[in-house]
Write a protein that holds these residues in place. Structure first.
Motif, PDB file in Angstrom:
ATOM      1  N   ASP A 236       1.007  -1.223   0.085  1.00 54.39           N
ATOM      2  CA  ASP A 236       0.131   0.079   0.270  1.00 54.39           C
ATOM      3  C   ASP A 236       0.896   1.318   0.093  1.00 54.39           C
ATOM      4  OD1 ASP A 236      -2.191  -1.676  -0.121  1.00 54.39           O
ATOM      5  OD2 ASP A 236      -2.942  -1.037   1.844  1.00 54.39           O
ATOM      6  N   ASP A 293       0.932  -4.537  -1.925  1.00 58.77           N
ATOM      7  CA  ASP A 293      -0.367  -5.206  -1.502  1.00 58.77           C
ATOM      8  C   ASP A 293      -1.437  -4.780  -2.490  1.00 58.77           C
ATOM      9  OD1 ASP A 293      -2.221  -6.486   0.317  1.00 58.77           O
ATOM     10  OD2 ASP A 293      -2.085  -4.810   1.822  1.00 58.77           O
ATOM     11  N   HIS A 295      -3.251  -1.850  -2.859  1.00 62.59           N
ATOM     12  CA  HIS A 295      -3.893  -0.728  -3.315  1.00 62.59           C
ATOM     13  C   HIS A 295      -2.761  -0.167  -4.682  1.00 62.59           C
ATOM     14  CE1 HIS A 295      -7.310   0.432  -1.141  1.00 62.59           C
ATOM     15  NE2 HIS A 295      -6.643  -0.092  -0.053  1.00 62.59           N
TER      16      HIS A 295
HETATM   17 CA    CA Z   1      -3.933  -3.369   1.894  1.00 69.28          CA
END
Ligand code: CA
Ligand code: FE
Length: 567
Positions: A236, A293, A295
């Motif tokens: 992220d 991750d 995003h």
């Molecule tokens: Ca995440």
């Protein structure tokens, strides 16, 4: 301007990372050409062995930490910047700073991206551009120990990835192009196994989740101040979502653009994030090991399944674009993705002397879609799909690689850097969050059962935007044999997802040592042969810049116990 020392060409080519290993980073002629250029300009470089040159640093001897200099402070170049046919830059191309990553005991990747107009596609001409890179023992660059030319290709957003071969120790690096000099970065290579320093203390950070709209990067400024050996970033790094309105829903700054789904939009999003001075400072302070991750592509995507099934037809193309732009912006020792293929392997391992074996996992690309319709926080009994043994977060190939790698690992500590909560945090039988490992229980249990209780395993986790420490056992929560401890970093800036009012409910789950649901921050790990110490550093608020940091708590694991406890 001070007088400049003579160059020392005899040591340069010996320290360059030649041919095969350098070529993998650009997937083509660019890096090879850079090295070849240098070789042809330096024909008398001797036998090509190391050892005859001065050793400015050996083992873990560090260059005294110094603040990175600004471009204006740096001395004149030791040789002219490349004069590739008529480079006309619209302005300073080093707006995104510098970074380094994936260090080994012989090399580290040096990164930058040329972007005089970062939020509008970069603002570079359509041509490829040659960039000089330099490594020195000091930030004055009086003594350049390695240098070369790398090509910033238009096809990869004019990003630069150089695998610089260096002796073990600390180094400074910078880039130059068209009369501009980059900020100076500080980086290091690791101590070789079996040699002096290989068993000494390692200090590093684990961190994740830096939603730009949710808060300022005060935690990154604090990371830079710690002068750690490395950062493990657990994903992220960007958030793909569209522009929020400042002042609404605690938003303090805005993406300013729609949700990213294209190559161009992802580039602009990374550029927005990387323009942040605190993030640049953290990158410039040490090398990073980076994984992704969800995003970096889209919230809670799984494999080739988008969050919203209505987007299925275009999702593979979107994911390819996102993966490429991730590579363009991260200091990773990986070849860029092949644009024609959906898959892109980024899981990998690293070793830090005799102290730490690190595996870096990809928990998104190969996973089965979240079970039970991915309901978010759920207190209902799990649907039958949850217990389908074929469900996977890592995919068969990565899981086998993980077990092989951990089985062969011989350092004091085995570290699994990954995304989602690994321990069993089911509550009354309910899977609270199907995006975490509780939604993939058979695969998680296979991994737990494969861990060697005689080794020291530490799981590092991001994603969930709260801080926690817990223990993992074979043969049952609360009573089984401890085989690992888990440290969950809160987010650098991303907003909390769970009401702090339920803190005691979460803390009461067996094998959870502690949770902190309210603050943002990161974990500062200090690792020695006898003890692991995890200091949870938090910022009072991310809603205003420069707020004070505080230590929530420190947890320790004594080697041989696989059990985290309050210090
Ligand atoms: Ca995440
Ligand atoms: Fe996140």
């Amino acid at each position: 301007m001070q007088p400049l020392p003579p160059r020392m060409p005899s040591r340069i080519s010996r320290r360059l990372f030649l041919a095969g290993s350098a070529a993998v980073l650009t997937g083509g002629a660019a890096m090879i050409a850079g090295c070849s250029d240098h070789e042809s300009a330096d024909p008398g470089s001797g036998s090509g062995t190391t050892g005859a040159v001065d050793e400015p640093t050996t083992g873990s001897t560090a260059v005294a930490p110094t603040e990175p200099t600004t471009p204006a402070d740096t001395p004149a170049p030791t040789n002219p910047a490349p004069t590739t046919a008529a480079i006309e830059l619209a302005g300073d191309p080093f707006t995104l700073g510098v970074a380094s990553g994936d260090p080994t005991d012989r090399a580290v990747v040096l990164w930058t991206r040329l972007a005089p107009d970062p939020s509008n596609g970069g603002g570079m001409p359509a041509d490829d551009v040659d960039v000089r890179w330099e490594v020195s023992v000091a930030d004055t660059f009086d003594e350049v120990v390695a240098e070369g030319t790398a090509t910033a290709t238009a096809a990869h957003g004019h990003s630069v990835h150089v695998a610089a071969e260096l002796d073990p120790g600390w180094w400074f690096y910078r880039f130059r192009v068209g009369g501009y000099t980059s900020p100076v970065g500080r980086t290091r290579t690791t101590a070789p196994s079996g040699e002096a320093g290989a068993s000494e203390t390692v200090r590093f950070v684990s961190a994740s989740c830096q939603n730009y709209q949710d808060g300022f990067y005060t935690a990154h400024r604090d990371i830079a101040d710690q002068q750690v050996d490395f950062v493990a970033f657990l994903g992220d790094y960007i958030y793909e979502g569209g522009a929020a309105t400042i002042g609404e829903n605690f938003v303090v700054r805005t993406h300013g653009t729609d949700e990213a789904t294209t190559l161009e939009a992802y580039r602009n999003r990374y550029a927005l994030y990387k323009a942040d001075a605190d993030l640049q400072a953290a990158h410039a302070s040490c090398p990073w090991y980076v994984t992704w991750d969800d995003h970096e592509v889209e919230n809670n995507y799984a494999g080739l399944v988008p969050q919203n099934l209505a987007d299925q037809a275009t999702f593979a193309e979107r994911r390819r674009a996102a993966y490429q732009v991730w590579w363009e912006h991260q200091p990773v020792a990986l070849a860029p993705p092949d644009g024609a293929a959906d898959d892109y392997t980024i899981y990998r391992s690293a070793r830090w002397g005799d102290l730490v074996d690190l595996v870096v996992l990809d928990g998104r690309q190969y996973r089965t879609d979240q079970a039970c319709g991915d309901p978010g926080l759920s207190l209902d009994p799990p649907c039958p799909e949850t217990f389908d043994e074929s469900r996977t977060m890592l995919g068969d190939v990565q899981e086998a690689w993980l077990l092989d790698t951990l089985g062969a690992a011989s350092a004091t500590w085995q570290v699994i850097a990954q995304q989602t909560i690994f321990g069993d945090v089911t509550l009354g039988g309910a899977v609270l969050n199907y995006d975490q490992w509780d939604g993939y229980p058979f695969e998680r249990n296979r991994i737990v059962d494969a861990l060697d209780p005689a080794k020291n395993t530490v799981v590092l986790t991001g994603d969930i935007h709260f801080a926690g420490a817990g223990n993992i056992r074979q043969g049952g929560r609360g009573t089984g044999t401890p085989v690992a401890a888990e440290f969950v970093a809160t987010s650098i800036s991303s907003g909390g997802l769970i009401d702090p009012a339920v803190t005691e409910v979460v803390r009461a789950i067996p094998d959870i040592v502690d949770v902190e649901l309210e603050h943002r921050g990161y974990i500062l790990h200090t690792v020695t042969p006898d003890r692991w110490s995890a200091e949870y550093r938090m910022v009072e608020t991310v809603k205003e810049p420069g707020a004070p940091m505080f230590v929530h708590a420190t947890y320790v694991i004594d080697a041989g116990t696989n059990t985290a406890r309050f210090a």
